[in-house]
Enzyme design. Structure first.
Site, PDB file in Angstrom:
ATOM      1  N   ASP A 145      -0.335  -4.781  12.219  1.00 57.87           N
ATOM      2  CA  ASP A 145       1.114  -4.816  12.125  1.00 57.87           C
ATOM      3  C   ASP A 145       1.585  -6.255  12.300  1.00 57.87           C
ATOM      4  O   ASP A 145       2.055  -6.653  13.353  1.00 57.87           O
ATOM      5  CB  ASP A 145       1.718  -3.897  13.196  1.00 57.87           C
ATOM      6  CG  ASP A 145       3.161  -3.570  12.882  1.00 57.87           C
ATOM      7  OD1 ASP A 145       3.608  -3.872  11.758  1.00 57.87           O
ATOM      8  OD2 ASP A 145       3.836  -3.018  13.759  1.00 57.87           O
ATOM      9  N   GLU A 155      -3.062 -11.147   7.520  1.00 59.67           N
ATOM     10  CA  GLU A 155      -1.890 -10.885   8.336  1.00 59.67           C
ATOM     11  C   GLU A 155      -1.841 -11.882   9.496  1.00 59.67           C
ATOM     12  O   GLU A 155      -2.849 -12.118  10.153  1.00 59.67           O
ATOM     13  CB  GLU A 155      -2.072  -9.489   8.925  1.00 59.67           C
ATOM     14  CG  GLU A 155      -0.894  -8.607   8.950  1.00 59.67           C
ATOM     15  CD  GLU A 155      -0.433  -8.077   7.598  1.00 59.67           C
ATOM     16  OE1 GLU A 155       0.650  -7.505   7.586  1.00 59.67           O
ATOM     17  OE2 GLU A 155      -1.106  -8.245   6.560  1.00 59.67           O
ATOM     18  N   CYS A 215      26.366 -16.260  32.090  1.00 61.50           N
ATOM     19  CA  CYS A 215      27.248 -16.458  33.229  1.00 61.50           C
ATOM     20  C   CYS A 215      27.178 -17.941  33.570  1.00 61.50           C
ATOM     21  O   CYS A 215      26.100 -18.513  33.664  1.00 61.50           O
ATOM     22  CB  CYS A 215      26.755 -15.595  34.388  1.00 61.50           C
ATOM     23  SG  CYS A 215      27.413 -16.113  35.973  1.00 61.50           S
ATOM     24  N   LYS A 253      -4.980  -1.126  10.279  1.00 58.86           N
ATOM     25  CA  LYS A 253      -3.823  -1.723   9.607  1.00 58.86           C
ATOM     26  C   LYS A 253      -3.124  -2.608  10.630  1.00 58.86           C
ATOM     27  O   LYS A 253      -2.682  -2.135  11.680  1.00 58.86           O
ATOM     28  CB  LYS A 253      -2.887  -0.611   9.117  1.00 58.86           C
ATOM     29  CG  LYS A 253      -1.752  -1.124   8.256  1.00 58.86           C
ATOM     30  CD  LYS A 253      -1.051   0.046   7.589  1.00 58.86           C
ATOM     31  CE  LYS A 253      -0.024  -0.440   6.567  1.00 58.86           C
ATOM     32  NZ  LYS A 253       0.975  -1.348   7.113  1.00 58.86           N
ATOM     33  N   TYR A 311      -8.351  -9.828   5.293  1.00 57.26           N
ATOM     34  CA  TYR A 311      -9.035  -8.596   4.877  1.00 57.26           C
ATOM     35  C   TYR A 311      -9.120  -8.447   3.368  1.00 57.26           C
ATOM     36  O   TYR A 311      -9.421  -7.371   2.872  1.00 57.26           O
ATOM     37  CB  TYR A 311      -8.299  -7.391   5.454  1.00 57.26           C
ATOM     38  CG  TYR A 311      -6.801  -7.476   5.280  1.00 57.26           C
ATOM     39  CD1 TYR A 311      -6.222  -7.476   4.012  1.00 57.26           C
ATOM     40  CD2 TYR A 311      -5.955  -7.604   6.381  1.00 57.26           C
ATOM     41  CE1 TYR A 311      -4.865  -7.591   3.832  1.00 57.26           C
ATOM     42  CE2 TYR A 311      -4.590  -7.726   6.213  1.00 57.26           C
ATOM     43  CZ  TYR A 311      -4.050  -7.714   4.936  1.00 57.26           C
ATOM     44  OH  TYR A 311      -2.703  -7.838   4.752  1.00 57.26           O
ATOM     45  N   CYS A 322      31.184 -12.122  34.321  1.00 54.59           N
ATOM     46  CA  CYS A 322      29.835 -11.729  34.715  1.00 54.59           C
ATOM     47  C   CYS A 322      29.920 -10.481  35.587  1.00 54.59           C
ATOM     48  O   CYS A 322      30.680 -10.457  36.560  1.00 54.59           O
ATOM     49  CB  CYS A 322      29.174 -12.870  35.495  1.00 54.59           C
ATOM     50  SG  CYS A 322      27.643 -12.368  36.295  1.00 54.59           S
ATOM     51  N   LEU A 375       0.828  -1.205   0.000  1.00 56.70           N
ATOM     52  CA  LEU A 375       0.000   0.000   0.000  1.00 56.70           C
ATOM     53  C   LEU A 375       0.859   1.252   0.000  1.00 56.70           C
ATOM     54  O   LEU A 375       1.921   1.281   0.625  1.00 56.70           O
ATOM     55  CB  LEU A 375      -0.875   0.024   1.261  1.00 56.70           C
ATOM     56  CG  LEU A 375      -1.948  -1.048   1.366  1.00 56.70           C
ATOM     57  CD1 LEU A 375      -2.506  -1.078   2.786  1.00 56.70           C
ATOM     58  CD2 LEU A 375      -3.062  -0.775   0.378  1.00 56.70           C
ATOM     59  N   GLU A 414     -10.369   0.252   7.720  1.00 57.47           N
ATOM     60  CA  GLU A 414     -10.029  -0.900   8.574  1.00 57.47           C
ATOM     61  C   GLU A 414      -8.766  -0.583   9.361  1.00 57.47           C
ATOM     62  O   GLU A 414      -7.971   0.244   8.922  1.00 57.47           O
ATOM     63  CB  GLU A 414      -9.659  -2.118   7.703  1.00 57.47           C
ATOM     64  CG  GLU A 414     -10.737  -2.670   6.878  1.00 57.47           C
ATOM     65  CD  GLU A 414     -10.184  -3.655   5.835  1.00 57.47           C
ATOM     66  OE1 GLU A 414      -8.966  -3.933   5.797  1.00 57.47           O
ATOM     67  OE2 GLU A 414     -10.994  -4.130   5.044  1.00 57.47           O
ATOM     68  N   CYS A 428      28.896 -11.531  39.422  1.00 55.98           N
ATOM     69  CA  CYS A 428      29.658 -12.417  40.310  1.00 55.98           C
ATOM     70  C   CYS A 428      31.111 -12.554  39.892  1.00 55.98           C
ATOM     71  O   CYS A 428      31.903 -13.187  40.589  1.00 55.98           O
ATOM     72  CB  CYS A 428      29.009 -13.797  40.375  1.00 55.98           C
ATOM     73  SG  CYS A 428      29.173 -14.725  38.836  1.00 55.98           S
ATOM     74  N   CYS A 449      25.730 -17.815  40.978  1.00 59.21           N
ATOM     75  CA  CYS A 449      25.822 -16.358  40.766  1.00 59.21           C
ATOM     76  C   CYS A 449      24.636 -15.702  41.475  1.00 59.21           C
ATOM     77  O   CYS A 449      23.481 -16.042  41.213  1.00 59.21           O
ATOM     78  CB  CYS A 449      25.778 -16.050  39.276  1.00 59.21           C
ATOM     79  SG  CYS A 449      25.505 -14.310  38.894  1.00 59.21           S
ATOM     80  N   LYS A 485      -0.958   6.341   8.134  1.00 57.23           N
ATOM     81  CA  LYS A 485      -0.121   5.915   9.261  1.00 57.23           C
ATOM     82  C   LYS A 485      -0.195   6.904  10.417  1.00 57.23           C
ATOM     83  O   LYS A 485      -0.076   8.112  10.205  1.00 57.23           O
ATOM     84  CB  LYS A 485       1.339   5.803   8.805  1.00 57.23           C
ATOM     85  CG  LYS A 485       1.532   4.874   7.616  1.00 57.23           C
ATOM     86  CD  LYS A 485       1.816   3.480   8.050  1.00 57.23           C
ATOM     87  CE  LYS A 485       3.308   3.349   8.271  1.00 57.23           C
ATOM     88  NZ  LYS A 485       3.680   1.950   8.417  1.00 57.23           N
ATOM     89  N   LYS A 537     -10.107   1.653   1.891  1.00 52.81           N
ATOM     90  CA  LYS A 537     -10.325   0.906   0.651  1.00 52.81           C
ATOM     91  C   LYS A 537     -11.611   1.369  -0.017  1.00 52.81           C
ATOM     92  O   LYS A 537     -12.603   1.631   0.663  1.00 52.81           O
ATOM     93  CB  LYS A 537     -10.455  -0.590   0.955  1.00 52.81           C
ATOM     94  CG  LYS A 537      -9.190  -1.183   1.507  1.00 52.81           C
ATOM     95  CD  LYS A 537      -9.367  -2.621   1.914  1.00 52.81           C
ATOM     96  CE  LYS A 537      -8.056  -3.133   2.495  1.00 52.81           C
ATOM     97  NZ  LYS A 537      -8.172  -4.463   3.077  1.00 52.81           N
TER      98      LYS A 537
HETATM   99  S1  IVH Z   1      -4.879  -4.459   2.011  1.00 53.31           S
HETATM  100  C1  IVH Z   1      -3.757  -4.414  -2.253  1.00 53.31           C
HETATM  101  N1  IVH Z   1      -5.604  -4.244   4.524  1.00 53.31           N
HETATM  102  O1  IVH Z   1       0.028  -3.666   5.136  1.00 53.31           O
HETATM  103  C2  IVH Z   1      -3.931  -4.110  -0.846  1.00 53.31           C
HETATM  104  N2  IVH Z   1      -3.310  -4.565   4.007  1.00 53.31           N
HETATM  105  O2  IVH Z   1       1.880  -1.677   4.146  1.00 53.31           O
HETATM  106  C3  IVH Z   1      -3.350  -5.167  -0.023  1.00 53.31           C
HETATM  107  N3  IVH Z   1      -1.878  -4.746   5.984  1.00 53.31           N
HETATM  108  O3  IVH Z   1       0.979  -5.378   2.233  1.00 53.31           O
HETATM  109  C4  IVH Z   1      -3.315  -4.871   1.347  1.00 53.31           C
HETATM  110  N4  IVH Z   1      -3.463  -4.511   7.481  1.00 53.31           N
HETATM  111  O4  IVH Z   1       0.471  -6.749   4.388  1.00 53.31           O
HETATM  112  C5  IVH Z   1      -4.587  -4.400   3.644  1.00 53.31           C
HETATM  113  N5  IVH Z   1      -6.375  -4.073   6.715  1.00 53.31           N
HETATM  114  C6  IVH Z   1      -5.368  -4.249   5.842  1.00 53.31           C
HETATM  115  C7  IVH Z   1      -4.044  -4.432   6.271  1.00 53.31           C
HETATM  116  C8  IVH Z   1      -3.033  -4.571   5.317  1.00 53.31           C
HETATM  117  C9  IVH Z   1      -2.168  -4.704   7.280  1.00 53.31           C
HETATM  118  C10 IVH Z   1      -0.516  -4.917   5.427  1.00 53.31           C
HETATM  119  C11 IVH Z   1      -0.431  -5.716   4.158  1.00 53.31           C
HETATM  120  C12 IVH Z   1       0.137  -4.766   3.160  1.00 53.31           C
HETATM  121  C13 IVH Z   1       0.883  -3.824   4.037  1.00 53.31           C
HETATM  122  C14 IVH Z   1       1.133  -2.516   3.334  1.00 53.31           C
END
Ligand code: IVH
Length: 703
Positions: free
Chosen positions: A126, A182, A434, A124, A234, A416, A92, A122, A419, A439, A322, A298
């Protein structure tokens, strides 16, 4: 085995029952992992599982690839097989402010001048991007993202994730459905995994994402099975026999098919509601079990995706927004070494105090010496510390331009620091250790671990007191705690007779801890509290566990070969034999407590949160009592919480519970509930009514 298959043709009744059990177990997995509302206890689940495993063992011809008994299987792989994607796994483009989001919408408006579209926002996640390919409803392939065009076949690893269905729960599954999502390590599990790794002297993971990525790269799926990974889906890649016009519809379809989907999402008709959703997300993200570093916006109308196309690896129909991490610059004043329970030396950054996300940070872990060298972190450097979500602060950058030349590279000492004993590094291990079993720093960590809340739960035994006990030679290992007397404690600093009595009472009370906590307290490598609970269900005493051989241990669901080998080695060591003998002589309970396996399931499916100080029983006991009745204890209040038990001085959790309309119980009400009084229904009775206030914004989807 072939012979056995041929000679024992399964009777029709066994075949029917096996199919029934597979469906039942898949249903209970879905209720537990996806819908978060289990209907049966773990114990009852195990009974069904065992019954199926027995049938399959007797009639191997009845084994199927979607059987829950086949989540973990096969020998370790030499390497992963490459997988080429027909539809690449895209990434993305990022935006960082409202203007950039506005630009994204303006571009869409230019490209789709006729309008008539909407958005879905949605979280994101991690985590680590993966793809699952279902063919005729059966999980056929699971793979990692790789470079987006070619990934790795990690099917065996992904199959171990219990929230991933092995078969889609739809009546007529599409010929092909590739879902994208993910894999992540839930935050609570991350903390526990790192605690266990630190205790075992293994390097800690920097954040949940690294932990998930590292886990999926393991070539032995049996090891992956021991990491409590989870997943969220997702999107989709290749599909055949399935047409869904809207993204929100896709999410609903995935969820109905038994796949975990984002816990919250917002349907937004226009830019203002989209911005409102992006603003709303940060205030709910603490509830999510995964780390969220932003939102994903999206286009809802999937039929426009093709027309809009892709720019350099990211689609024009989606964008990430972000959130800025909390970060601050500060001076690295020094690097100290912390000696762990098993002697592992973990370097710690000693920082000039700096305010970060509401607290003052003075220390951050530096993980290990290799990491310090790789990143060329020097004492005296100006560094950036970052804290994302709940994660422990980390040093994320070094300002090399600000160097004066006076900065000093870190040198691992050859002794160490605690000790003076010699230190070494075993082949293949990252941590230096150690070697001195006596110790004092190691012994102190060992005692604190043994006395910890999940272990023997000895109240009033903090660090300062432990230091004194060890430094004065009163305690050389945890079993010595049971020999302490009021007389021995009398000479200690800052410990009045009342506190000494409390400590002795705490030590005495710990003699009757449940067997699972005792097993955990031993600190066996690869045996966390979850596994200790599994062991407690299978062995009625520590002696029985100690006598079990590797094969017997490996035969238990959720116990892999690594943990089995580790236990076998632990119990065979002469040091362990004498430790257990001394625990027994000290009067510590080594047996499963009566009632542990009883079928009081009154709290089954109910989620509890404890807040404030409890006066009637230690918090760990309250948690155990809830679990024993089939309930769950979670750390954060969410809309899924059924009861909040409020002790004295409850904190923000109580406010949140009240805001969400969660039933709040006083300690007395809770005690009455435990002792058989009927559980007030979470949505009626003495407790405030559970009305879910409508916190949604216009356009947001009811979930
Ligand atoms: S959609 C074509 N939705 O973030 C779109 N990606 O930085 C495909 N990710 O490659 C991704 N949460 O691995 C989408 N709710 C979410 C997500 C998400 C995490 C990841 C995904 C993507 C990466 C991009």
């Amino acid at each position: 085995m072939g012979e056995k298959t041929a000679s024992s043709k399964p009777p029709a009744a066994a075949q029917t029952r096996a199919a029934q059990l597979r469906e039942l177990l898949a249903r209970h997995d879905r209720l537990y992992y996806i819908e978060d509302r289990p209907e049966i206890s773990d114990y009852d689940y195990d009974q069904l599982y065992r019954e199926l495993a027995d049938i399959e063992q007797r009639y191997p011809a009845l084994q199927t690839s979607d059987s829950p008994t086949r989540r973990v299987g096969g020998a370790p792989l030499p390497a992963f097989r490459p997988v080429r994607y027909r539809r690449p796994m895209l990434s993305l483009a990022n935006t960082y402010n409202r203007d950039e989001l506005g630009d994204f919408c303006a571009r869409l408006a230019r490209l789709v001048p006729e309008g008539g579209y909407s958005f879905v926002v949605e979280p994101k996640i991690d985590g680590v991007a993966v793809s699952l390919r279902y063919e005729d409803g059966l999980l056929a392939l699971g793979s990692s993202r790789g470079n987006g065009e070619v990934g790795d076949d990690i099917t065996a690893n992904l199959r171990t994730i219990r929230s991933i269905p092995l078969r889609l729960a739809v009546a007529s599954p599409p010929a092909v459905l590739e879902v994208r999502g993910e894999v992540y390590l839930p935050r609570a599990e991350f903390a526990a995994l790192n605690r266990a790794r630190a205790a075992a002297g293994e390097p800690e993971f920097a954040n949940p994402r690294n932990a998930a990525a590292g886990s999926l790269k393991l070539l032995d799926a049996r090891e992956v099975a021991m990491r409590p990974l989870a997943a969220i889906f997702y999107g989709c890649g290749e599909t055949s026999g399935l047409e869904l016009l809207e993204h929100a519809q896709l999410l609903r379809y995935l969820r109905a098919a038994g796949l975990p989907t984002p816990p919250r999402y917002w349907e937004c008709p226009d830019l203002p509601s989209l911005l409102a959703a992006v603003d709303a997300l940060p205030s709910v993200r603490a509830e999510f079990p995964f780390e969220t570093d932003g939102a994903v916006i999206k286009l809802n109308q999937r039929q426009l995706y093709e027309r809009l196309g892709v720019t350099s690896k990211s689609p024009r129909w989606a964008v990430a927004y972000k959130y800025a991490p909390s970060r601050a610059a500060t001076r690295l004043r020094g690097i100290t070494l912390q000696v762990g329970r098993t002697g592992a030396l973990t370097p710690v950054a000693e920082l000039a105090p700096v305010a970060l996300a509401g607290s003052t940070i003075e220390r951050a872990t530096l993980h290990n010496a290799d990491e310090i060298a790789r990143r060329d972190i020097r004492v005296g450097d100006l560094v950036t510390v970052e804290k994302a979500g709940d994660v422990i602060p980390a040093v994320t950058a070094v300002d090399t331009a600000a160097r004066t030349g006076a900065e000093k590279p870190f040198v691992m000492p050859d002794h160490c620091p605690a000790c003076g004993g010699s230190i070494s590094r075993r082949p293949g291990e990252i941590a230096w250790r150690c070697e001195n079993l006596h110790c004092p720093a190691q012994v102190k960590r060992w005692i604190l671990y043994f006395a910890g809340r999940d272990a023997m739960d000895i109240e009033n035994l903090g660090e300062a007191l432990t230091d004194q006990l060890v430094d004065r030679g009163l305690v050389k290992d945890p079993v010595d705690l049971y020999q302490l007397t009021a007389q021995a404690l009398a000479g200690l600093d800052r410990l009045g007779p009342k506190s000494a009595d409390n400590l002795l009472a705490g030590i005495a009370a710990s003699k009757r801890r449940p067997l699972s906590n005792l097993i955990f307290a031993l600190g066996i490598r690869h045996v966390g509290l979850g596994m200790a609970r599994v062991l407690e269900r299978h062995f009625d005493s520590l002696d029985a566990l100690a006598r079990a051989d590797r094969g017997q241990l490996e035969g238990i669901r959720d116990i892999g070969p690594v943990a089995a080998a580790s236990m076998a080695e632990y119990f065979a060591a002469p040091r362990t034999v004498s430790l257990i003998r001394r625990l027994h002589e000290a009067g510590v309970n080594l047996r499963r407590l009566p009632g542990t396996l009883t079928a009081d399931r009154r709290f089954a499916g109910r989620a509890f949160v404890l807040t404030g100080a409890l006066a009637r029983m230690p918090r760990a006991q309250a948690e155990a009592e809830i679990r024993r009745r089939g309930g769950r204890v979670t750390s954060a209040v969410s809309a899924k919480t059924d009861y909040a038990v409020a002790g004295a001085d409850p904190g923000s959790k109580l406010q949140r519970a009240l805001k969400l309309g969660v039933a709040v119980l006083s300690e007395d009400e809770f005690a009455a509930m435990l002792s058989g009084g009927s559980a007030p229904a979470p949505d009626s009775g003495a407790a405030p009514a559970k009305e879910t206030p409508d916190l949604r914004r216009p356009g947001e989807l009811p979930l």
